[in-house]
Design a protein around this motif. Structure first.
Motif, PDB file in Angstrom:
ATOM      1  N   GLN A   1       0.833  -1.208   0.000  1.00 37.67           N
ATOM      2  CA  GLN A   1       0.000   0.000   0.000  1.00 37.67           C
ATOM      3  C   GLN A   1       0.868   1.257   0.000  1.00 37.67           C
ATOM      4  O   GLN A   1       0.602   2.209  -0.743  1.00 37.67           O
ATOM      5  CB  GLN A   1      -0.913   0.001   1.217  1.00 37.67           C
ATOM      6  N   GLY A   2       1.880   1.249   0.846  1.00 40.65           N
ATOM      7  CA  GLY A   2       2.770   2.404   0.924  1.00 40.65           C
ATOM      8  C   GLY A   2       3.484   2.651  -0.394  1.00 40.65           C
ATOM      9  O   GLY A   2       3.594   3.795  -0.855  1.00 40.65           O
ATOM     10  N   GLN A   3       3.976   1.570  -1.026  1.00 43.77           N
ATOM     11  CA  GLN A   3       4.659   1.706  -2.306  1.00 43.77           C
ATOM     12  C   GLN A   3       3.722   2.295  -3.355  1.00 43.77           C
ATOM     13  O   GLN A   3       4.113   3.158  -4.146  1.00 43.77           O
ATOM     14  CB  GLN A   3       5.170   0.337  -2.769  1.00 43.77           C
ATOM     15  N   THR A   4       2.471   1.851  -3.341  1.00 47.79           N
ATOM     16  CA  THR A   4       1.486   2.377  -4.295  1.00 47.79           C
ATOM     17  C   THR A   4       1.246   3.871  -4.077  1.00 47.79           C
ATOM     18  O   THR A   4       1.171   4.646  -5.037  1.00 47.79           O
ATOM     19  CB  THR A   4       0.151   1.618  -4.155  1.00 47.79           C
ATOM     20  N   ILE A   5       1.122   4.269  -2.816  1.00 54.37           N
ATOM     21  CA  ILE A   5       0.916   5.686  -2.501  1.00 54.37           C
ATOM     22  C   ILE A   5       2.076   6.524  -3.002  1.00 54.37           C
ATOM     23  O   ILE A   5       1.890   7.565  -3.647  1.00 54.37           O
ATOM     24  CB  ILE A   5       0.722   5.878  -0.985  1.00 54.37           C
ATOM     25  N   PHE A   6       3.312   6.077  -2.747  1.00 56.66           N
ATOM     26  CA  PHE A   6       4.486   6.849  -3.153  1.00 56.66           C
ATOM     27  C   PHE A   6       4.621   6.881  -4.679  1.00 56.66           C
ATOM     28  O   PHE A   6       5.044   7.889  -5.249  1.00 56.66           O
ATOM     29  CB  PHE A   6       5.747   6.281  -2.511  1.00 56.66           C
TER      30      PHE A   6
ATOM     31  N   LYS B   1       2.103   6.788  -6.810  1.00 57.97           N
ATOM     32  CA  LYS B   1       1.080   7.725  -7.289  1.00 57.97           C
ATOM     33  C   LYS B   1       1.511   9.163  -7.031  1.00 57.97           C
ATOM     34  O   LYS B   1       1.244  10.059  -7.842  1.00 57.97           O
ATOM     35  CB  LYS B   1      -0.252   7.430  -6.614  1.00 57.97           C
ATOM     36  N   MET B   2       2.163   9.396  -5.887  1.00 59.10           N
ATOM     37  CA  MET B   2       2.688  10.735  -5.608  1.00 59.10           C
ATOM     38  C   MET B   2       3.700  11.142  -6.666  1.00 59.10           C
ATOM     39  O   MET B   2       3.699  12.283  -7.153  1.00 59.10           O
ATOM     40  CB  MET B   2       3.342  10.764  -4.228  1.00 59.10           C
ATOM     41  N   THR B   3       4.574  10.203  -7.044  1.00 59.76           N
ATOM     42  CA  THR B   3       5.591  10.485  -8.054  1.00 59.76           C
ATOM     43  C   THR B   3       4.941  10.910  -9.377  1.00 59.76           C
ATOM     44  O   THR B   3       5.358  11.881 -10.001  1.00 59.76           O
ATOM     45  CB  THR B   3       6.476   9.248  -8.271  1.00 59.76           C
ATOM     46  N   LYS B   4       3.913  10.167  -9.782  1.00 58.36           N
ATOM     47  CA  LYS B   4       3.222  10.505 -11.038  1.00 58.36           C
ATOM     48  C   LYS B   4       2.520  11.852 -10.944  1.00 58.36           C
ATOM     49  O   LYS B   4       2.282  12.502 -11.966  1.00 58.36           O
ATOM     50  CB  LYS B   4       2.208   9.412 -11.369  1.00 58.36           C
ATOM     51  N   ASN B   5       2.198  12.270  -9.721  1.00 55.88           N
ATOM     52  CA  ASN B   5       1.440  13.501  -9.535  1.00 55.88           C
ATOM     53  C   ASN B   5       2.329  14.722  -9.307  1.00 55.88           C
ATOM     54  O   ASN B   5       1.824  15.838  -9.198  1.00 55.88           O
ATOM     55  CB  ASN B   5       0.484  13.333  -8.344  1.00 55.88           C
TER      56      ASN B   5
ATOM     57  N   LEU C   1      -3.739  12.223  -1.817  1.00 53.27           N
ATOM     58  CA  LEU C   1      -2.670  11.257  -1.564  1.00 53.27           C
ATOM     59  C   LEU C   1      -2.018  11.492  -0.207  1.00 53.27           C
ATOM     60  O   LEU C   1      -1.637  10.541   0.485  1.00 53.27           O
ATOM     61  CB  LEU C   1      -1.628  11.324  -2.684  1.00 53.27           C
ATOM     62  N   ILE C   2      -1.876  12.760   0.182  1.00 54.54           N
ATOM     63  CA  ILE C   2      -1.334  13.054   1.514  1.00 54.54           C
ATOM     64  C   ILE C   2      -2.281  12.521   2.583  1.00 54.54           C
ATOM     65  O   ILE C   2      -1.847  11.979   3.612  1.00 54.54           O
ATOM     66  CB  ILE C   2      -1.106  14.570   1.690  1.00 54.54           C
ATOM     67  N   ASN C   3      -3.576  12.640   2.353  1.00 59.47           N
ATOM     68  CA  ASN C   3      -4.540  12.105   3.313  1.00 59.47           C
ATOM     69  C   ASN C   3      -4.434  10.580   3.392  1.00 59.47           C
ATOM     70  O   ASN C   3      -4.509   9.998   4.488  1.00 59.47           O
ATOM     71  CB  ASN C   3      -5.954  12.511   2.909  1.00 59.47           C
ATOM     72  N   LYS C   4      -4.253   9.920   2.234  1.00 60.31           N
ATOM     73  CA  LYS C   4      -4.075   8.471   2.232  1.00 60.31           C
ATOM     74  C   LYS C   4      -2.783   8.087   2.956  1.00 60.31           C
ATOM     75  O   LYS C   4      -2.752   7.073   3.666  1.00 60.31           O
ATOM     76  CB  LYS C   4      -4.035   7.947   0.792  1.00 60.31           C
TER      77      LYS C   4
ATOM     78  N   LYS D   1      15.533   7.148  -4.317  1.00 56.97           N
ATOM     79  CA  LYS D   1      15.547   5.928  -5.122  1.00 56.97           C
ATOM     80  C   LYS D   1      14.247   5.781  -5.906  1.00 56.97           C
ATOM     81  O   LYS D   1      14.220   5.139  -6.953  1.00 56.97           O
ATOM     82  CB  LYS D   1      15.762   4.707  -4.230  1.00 56.97           C
ATOM     83  N   ILE D   2      13.169   6.344  -5.389  1.00 56.49           N
ATOM     84  CA  ILE D   2      11.889   6.302  -6.096  1.00 56.49           C
ATOM     85  C   ILE D   2      11.842   7.433  -7.120  1.00 56.49           C
ATOM     86  O   ILE D   2      11.533   7.217  -8.287  1.00 56.49           O
ATOM     87  CB  ILE D   2      10.714   6.430  -5.106  1.00 56.49           C
TER      88      ILE D   2
END
Length: 250
Positions: free
Chosen positions: A167-172, A174-178, A191-194, A229-230
């Motif tokens: 879940q954490g990897q997915t959030i980060f 999505k943040m990168t794409k945003n 995303l910050i709320n998630k 690294k991300i």
């Protein structure tokens, strides 16, 4: 005649994003060999080897600033850098073996097969890093918060932990794409709320504590190395987006 590769081709071969290669160009880490008439970047063997050096050092945990100093070090050849990396990787290999043993032991503990002391969770990490992580956590959040957080992780179980890591990897990701949308964008704030809700699985934070954590991602070298690294802009993006989020909350 040497074949030159476009930024897209090099991106696919190296497993990095085109945005990252653009970032490396702007910051002097990896300049293209030349440009097409239309202004597109082109890379040759020399540039590909330099990118290899950059990525090896990134895997070893070096900051981008540190990597630039190492690959541009006067009088240091590519072969010398490779030998240096080989030695570092051998040390890293031994550490990874120790970490793997600790992981397997922790799994057995979570399955109820053995008992572990708290200090055993960190075997394979250098004592310096262990002391650093725990002292920083105590300084920022207090002894009781750290104790409760460690207890929550222990009781979680390996299946739940794996789910949360994903879940954490997915959030980060999505943040990168945003990132191009900016920290104040609606999706950035969602995303910050998630991220905030996700963190509650590990510890209970105040608004001030969460904002401090986000700023730590950007300003603390250990945290920043992880997020670099991300994506090299991710740590700063999280800090900025959290600043907007908690300003709205007050």
């Amino acid at each position: 005649m040497e074949k030159l590769h476009t930024v897209g081709e090099l991106s696919k071969m190296a497993g990095v994003s085109i945005r990252t290669l653009h970032f490396y160009d702007v910051n002097g880490l990896l300049k293209p060999r030349s440009y097409t008439a239309a202004g597109y970047r082109l890379y040759g063997r020399e540039e590909a080897l330099r990118l290899q050096q950059v990525l090896f050092y990134r895997e070893l945990g070096f900051s981008l600033e540190g990597i630039k100093l190492l690959v541009d070090e006067p009088g240091t050849s590519l072969l010398e850098n490779l030998r240096r990396q080989s030695g570092l990787l051998q040390d890293k290999g031994k550490q990874l073996e120790d970490l793997q043993k600790t992981i397997q032991k922790t799994i057995s503990s979570l399955e109820g097969k053995i008992e572990m002391e708290i200090n055993e969770y960190y075997q394979g990490l250098s004592q310096e890093k262990i002391d650093y992580y725990r002292s920083e956590a105590r300084r920022r959040y207090g002894e009781e918060t750290v104790r409760r957080s460690e207890e929550m992780v222990v009781k979680m179980g390996k299946t739940k932990m794996a789910e949360l890591q994903a879940q954490g990897q997915t959030i980060f990701e999505k943040m990168t794409k945003n990132i191009p949308n900016g920290p104040a964008h609606r999706e950035s704030q969602e995303l910050i709320n998630k991220w905030r809700i996700w963190l509650e699985n590990f510890a209970h934070y105040t608004d001030e504590g969460l904002l401090g954590l986000a700023i730590g991602y950007r300003d603390d070298p250990e945290f920043k190395a992880f997020f670099d690294k991300i994506h090299p802009e991710l740590a700063a993006f999280i800090a900025d987006a959290a600043g907007v989020y908690f300003k709205k909350s007050t």
